[in-house]
Write a protein that holds these residues in place. Structure first.
Motif, PDB file in Angstrom:
ATOM      1  N   ASP A 160      61.577 -38.358-102.218  1.00 16.73           N
ATOM      2  CA  ASP A 160      61.955 -39.509-103.020  1.00 16.73           C
ATOM      3  C   ASP A 160      63.092 -39.159-103.983  1.00 16.73           C
ATOM      4  O   ASP A 160      63.281 -38.002-104.342  1.00 16.73           O
ATOM      5  N   ASP A 161      63.830 -40.201-104.371  1.00 22.32           N
ATOM      6  CA  ASP A 161      64.933 -40.004-105.323  1.00 22.32           C
ATOM      7  C   ASP A 161      64.472 -39.207-106.542  1.00 22.32           C
ATOM      8  O   ASP A 161      65.102 -38.221-106.922  1.00 22.32           O
ATOM      9  N   GLY A 221      68.409 -50.160-104.274  1.00 22.66           N
ATOM     10  CA  GLY A 221      67.470 -49.106-104.654  1.00 22.66           C
ATOM     11  C   GLY A 221      66.032 -49.513-104.379  1.00 22.66           C
ATOM     12  O   GLY A 221      65.114 -49.151-105.094  1.00 22.66           O
ATOM     13  N   LYS A 279      74.769 -40.605-105.341  1.00 20.66           N
ATOM     14  CA  LYS A 279      74.307 -40.396-106.718  1.00 20.66           C
ATOM     15  C   LYS A 279      73.804 -38.974-106.934  1.00 20.66           C
ATOM     16  O   LYS A 279      73.891 -38.443-108.035  1.00 20.66           O
ATOM     17  N   PHE A 280      73.245 -38.360-105.867  1.00 16.24           N
ATOM     18  CA  PHE A 280      72.753 -36.983-106.001  1.00 16.24           C
ATOM     19  C   PHE A 280      73.912 -36.057-106.375  1.00 16.24           C
ATOM     20  O   PHE A 280      73.771 -35.148-107.191  1.00 16.24           O
ATOM     21  N   GLY A 318      65.613 -41.015 -94.007  1.00 19.38           N
ATOM     22  CA  GLY A 318      66.124 -41.351 -95.328  1.00 19.38           C
ATOM     23  C   GLY A 318      67.473 -42.037 -95.331  1.00 19.38           C
ATOM     24  O   GLY A 318      68.057 -42.260 -96.392  1.00 19.38           O
ATOM     25  N   ASN A 322      72.171 -39.396-101.111  1.00 18.94           N
ATOM     26  CA  ASN A 322      72.750 -40.521-101.816  1.00 18.94           C
ATOM     27  C   ASN A 322      73.920 -39.982-102.636  1.00 18.94           C
ATOM     28  O   ASN A 322      73.796 -38.946-103.277  1.00 18.94           O
ATOM     29  N   PHE A 345      66.023 -35.794-107.694  1.00 18.99           N
ATOM     30  CA  PHE A 345      66.675 -35.723-109.009  1.00 18.99           C
ATOM     31  C   PHE A 345      66.014 -34.656-109.884  1.00 18.99           C
ATOM     32  O   PHE A 345      66.681 -33.954-110.635  1.00 18.99           O
ATOM     33  N   ARG A 381      70.394 -38.711 -95.788  1.00 18.88           N
ATOM     34  CA  ARG A 381      69.500 -38.951 -96.923  1.00 18.88           C
ATOM     35  C   ARG A 381      70.230 -38.751 -98.247  1.00 18.88           C
ATOM     36  O   ARG A 381      69.770 -39.192 -99.292  1.00 18.88           O
ATOM     37  N   VAL A 397      67.284 -45.223 -97.188  1.00 18.79           N
ATOM     38  CA  VAL A 397      67.038 -45.004 -98.612  1.00 18.79           C
ATOM     39  C   VAL A 397      68.357 -44.748 -99.337  1.00 18.79           C
ATOM     40  O   VAL A 397      68.625 -45.308-100.399  1.00 18.79           O
ATOM     41  N   ALA A 398      69.195 -43.893 -98.699  1.00 20.15           N
ATOM     42  CA  ALA A 398      70.465 -43.546 -99.327  1.00 20.15           C
ATOM     43  C   ALA A 398      71.463 -44.687 -99.217  1.00 20.15           C
ATOM     44  O   ALA A 398      72.479 -44.690 -99.891  1.00 20.15           O
ATOM     45  N   ARG A 433      62.038 -46.311-100.917  1.00 19.14           N
ATOM     46  CA  ARG A 433      61.647 -44.966-101.331  1.00 19.14           C
ATOM     47  C   ARG A 433      61.266 -44.184-100.092  1.00 19.14           C
ATOM     48  O   ARG A 433      60.653 -44.713 -99.181  1.00 19.14           O
TER      49      ARG A 433
END
Lengths: 143, 611
Positions: free
Chosen positions: B600-601, B592, A49-50, B583, A47, B605, A45, B586-587, B595
């Protein structure tokens, strides 16, 4: 700089490393208090980007930990994660992020000792790298 | 599982020494046997729990309640709980804070429900132990208060804080505040999620008509559910038709005959002989399987599937097998024993060679049954013909558990055991019309020659063809072709795919008693599914945004559960019934467009942003 303590974000898979962290608690294994854990369903899961976002937000180190290869709760998510992170690691090197800042490990929910040991290792490595400067947004210097 | 007293069942190492998976299988099997007794009384005493209708909080400003737990002194002995509570009050959207001696206690649940109602809370954060153990409890409290259970987050300030930083209260308190801040940031963005509910087709499909398959079919049918039993050959019985006795000396043939009869005459079982699977669609509770056989094709609807496709004896290519009629496999020897073949009475010497085709570089697994089988057959030969010299040439004798007594008995009866190693396998030749077996005795360290009238090869067990079936049901197969269960220790009859179960030789080599126990266990697991009229799926699933999807197909190709597929517009769609919420897609989505609800992203975040 002597009292500087790094901040490290850890993305832990709910089924293995997060459980390993819980078990480390049950076993009262002590490790430094620098790590902030974010629970994710699977290392797959996470990413890339995280990881970048964590550095941007001022994390001095990032640690991602999932299930041992072959033991993924979701069959093979950790294998995809491994590929992504190998690539990301290369990329980070190019961007100038020191190698000691980003860590990956495979820790099962039974490996409390390994969790605590790895936590210590990650903290030591990030401490050695010093405070992260590279990715943090700074106010532009006005001449 | 039955004891000698009807209605009392036995399982676990209380019965004999055994490993965890065997104990788990037996426990499920005992539950199944007990369930068959009780099937008439099923659901006569159940009371339905009523939960209030959910309050609609969509579009409301977040009103977060934060409950900080002392956990006796487990947390408050290190972390300054009051300080964490007061800090939480300063965070955005937090309307209510409390600290509790035990947040998981019954009183606190009452307090939480009242707080939700009186303060109009629509999100809850509990800073306490770990969600892995306590999340369901608090979610239930929320549901009781009319709040969607997904509007919840835990901050792990015990297992991952107070317990591991006990020498450093200041840093531990700082960390607790950080963790609460991260949890509050995430919970503010959580949305109420629905758990889709689908009806369960109360019918099971069993693939394989051997002892395992028949036992599964009969156990499920005895519990009152319809079963379709698919067998590719033209008769039921499988490998057991070739066996003589169990290691405890029970005759197998009468047992199999009786089992076949009870399966064929069972009103709840429909047998499809000479049939095979052509396609499988659907998911837990709602499978549609195409079966072809006897010149016709039909689609069967079922809620659960049990794979019991079994295995077979390897036909060896060594030790003169197939070239000399005196060289037999175990099944051929069993046939001689069953038919009281006169050659057994006249034999002066009989030799068994172990690990034929097992524990070799190209087939590294142990076939498990052959050591005991050889010992049992050696004893049987000694019983028929006490003057016959019987030799067992072995590498390691694995007569595990209570089977060890049989090994001792064989040694007392004069069976001679000679050990060899893989580098020095026995040589088999024909000399002047007689068989000659040469083996290096590891004690004497010199060759020993034997001239048996009968040579039995303890050959490996191979799985039947599994790959196609594995793809149909999306279940994994290992390098040797055996199916892989969901968890080697704790879920020995489940597959990772919901609604699909496993038993018998298709799983790994095992003796008939273990196959039966596993079959009953699979029946119990399937029955727990069939007993429900509906299945609920998790709300934490992935969804695609059709506007953003670029139809690249990454999600379709990487999902281990085949949940995403292309819809008629060529865009990816995720089937919530198949999605497990890992997920991975999703990743991996480069647009993008996917979800993951609950993780969720934006939610992650938010946590990262508040470190």
């Amino acid at each position: 700089m002597t009292d500087w303590e790094p901040k490290i974000v850890a993305f832990l898979c709910n089924w293995c490393s997060y459980g390993g962290a819980d078990l480390a608690g049950v076993s009262r294994l002590q490790y430094p208090a620098n790590i902030r854990i974010i629970r994710v369903p699977c290392s797959g899961r996470v990413n890339p980007k995280f990881i970048l976002a964590a550095f941007r937000q001022g994390a001095d180190g990032v640690w991602v930990s999932g299930c041992h290869p072959g033991d993924c709760h979701y069959i093979e998510g950790n294998l995809y994660a491994r590929r992504k992170f190998t690539l990301l690691n290369n990329l980070l090197e190019h961007t100038g992020i020191e190698p000691g800042r980003l860590h990956f490990s495979w820790i099962s929910s039974a490996e409390a000792t390994k969790f605590a040991e790895t936590a210590r290792k990650v903290v030591d490595a990030v401490k050695a790298a010093g405070p992260a400067q590279h990715f943090i947004k700074k106010q532009a210097e006005v001449a | 599982m039955e004891s000698n007293r009807p209605g009392i069942f036995v399982c676990g190492s209380f019965q004999a020494p055994k490993d965890i998976p065997q104990s788990v299988m037996e426990a499920s099997a005992a539950a199944s046997a007990a369930g068959s007794f009780l099937s008439a009384a099923r659901a006569t005493l159940t009371q339905e729990k009523k939960t209030p209708d959910q309050t609609n909080v969509v579009g409301e400003r977040p009103r977060i309640g934060v409950f900080v737990c002392h956990c006796g002194i487990n947390i408050s002995g290190v972390v300054d709980v009051q300080a964490v509570r007061d800090y939480a009050k300063t965070l955005p959207y937090v309307e209510y804070v409390a600290d509790n001696l035990y947040t998981c206690s019954q009183d606190t649940q009452v307090v939480m429900k009242e707080a939700i109602k009186e303060r109009g809370l629509n999100r809850i954060v509990v800073a306490a132990c770990t969600p892995r153990t306590h999340e369901p409890l608090f979610q239930e409290t929320m549901a009781d208060a009319g709040l969607n259970k997904y509007l919840f987050e835990m901050a792990n300030i015990r297992n991952q804080d107070s317990w591991v930083h006990s020498a450093n209260p200041v840093l531990a308190t700082e960390k607790a505040k950080d963790l609460v801040r991260m949890a509050v940031a995430k919970v503010a963005l959580l949305e109420p999620l629905q758990e889709p509910e689908l009806t369960v087709t109360q019918k099971a499909l069993v693939i394989g008509g051997g002892v395992a398959g028949m036992t599964v079919a009969k156990s499920i049918a005895d519990q009152g559910y319809a079963v379709c039993l698919i067998e590719h050959s033209d008769r039921l019985g499988g490998q057991a038709l070739h066996l003589h006795k169990t290691w405890k000396g029970e005759d197998i043939q009468p047992y199999v005959r009786q089992l076949v009869e009870s399966v064929e005459s069972h009103p709840n079982i429909t047998c499809y002989l000479s049939s095979s699977l052509k396609n499988v669609e659907g998911f837990v509770g709602n499978f549609k399987t195409t079966v072809e056989g006897n010149g016709s094709t039909q689609v069967l609807e079922h809620g659960a599937a049990i794979i019991a496709t079994g295995g077979r004896e390897w036909q060896p290519d060594e030790y003169l097998y197939g070239e000399d009629a005196r060289v037999l496999t175990h099944q051929q020897l069993d046939e001689c024993l069953r038919n009281a073949d006169p050659s057994l009475k006249d034999a002066k010497s009989a030799v068994f060679i172990q690990c034929v085709g097992s524990r070799e570089p190209h087939r590294p697994y142990c076939s498990r049954v052959c050591c005991t089988h050889s010992v049992e057959s050696a004893l049987e030969i000694k019983r028929i013909n006490p003057d016959c010299d019987v030799y067992v040439l072995y590498r390691d004798l694995r007569s595990y558990g209570e089977r060890e007594a049989l090994y001792l008995q064989a040694r007392k009866a004069g069976v001679i055991f000679i050990r060899f190693d893989l580098a020095h396998k026995p040589k088999v030749e024909v000399e002047n019309g007689a068989l000659k077996v040469t083996v290096i005795d590891h004690v004497l360290q010199r060759p020993v020659s034997l001239s048996p009238d009968l040579l039995t090869l303890a050959t490996a067990i191979l799985p039947n063809e599994t790959e196609a079936l594995g793809q149909f049901f999306k279940v994994p197969v290992n390098d040797e072709g055996f199916f892989i269960e969901a968890h080697a220790k704790l879920r020995p009859v489940d597959f990772a795919t919901d609604g699909v179960f496993l038993c018998g030789l298709a799983h790994y080599p095992k003796p008939i008693d273990e196959s039966i126990a596993q079959a009953q266990a699979a029946a119990a697991r399937a029955a727990t599914l069939l007993a429900r009229h509906t299945v609920q799926f998790s709300g934490t699933v992935a969804v695609t945004n059709q506007m953003l999807c670029s139809s690249c197909g990454t999600c379709v190709s990487i999902c281990p559960y085949s949940a995403p597929g292309f819809n008629d517009k060529g865009k990816a769609d995720i089937n919530p019934a198949l999605c497990k919420g890992c997920g991975l897609c999703v990743a991996s989505c480069r647009s993008g467009a996917i979800r993951l609800k609950g993780f969720d992203d934006a939610q992650i975040f938010a946590m990262i942003d508040s470190i």
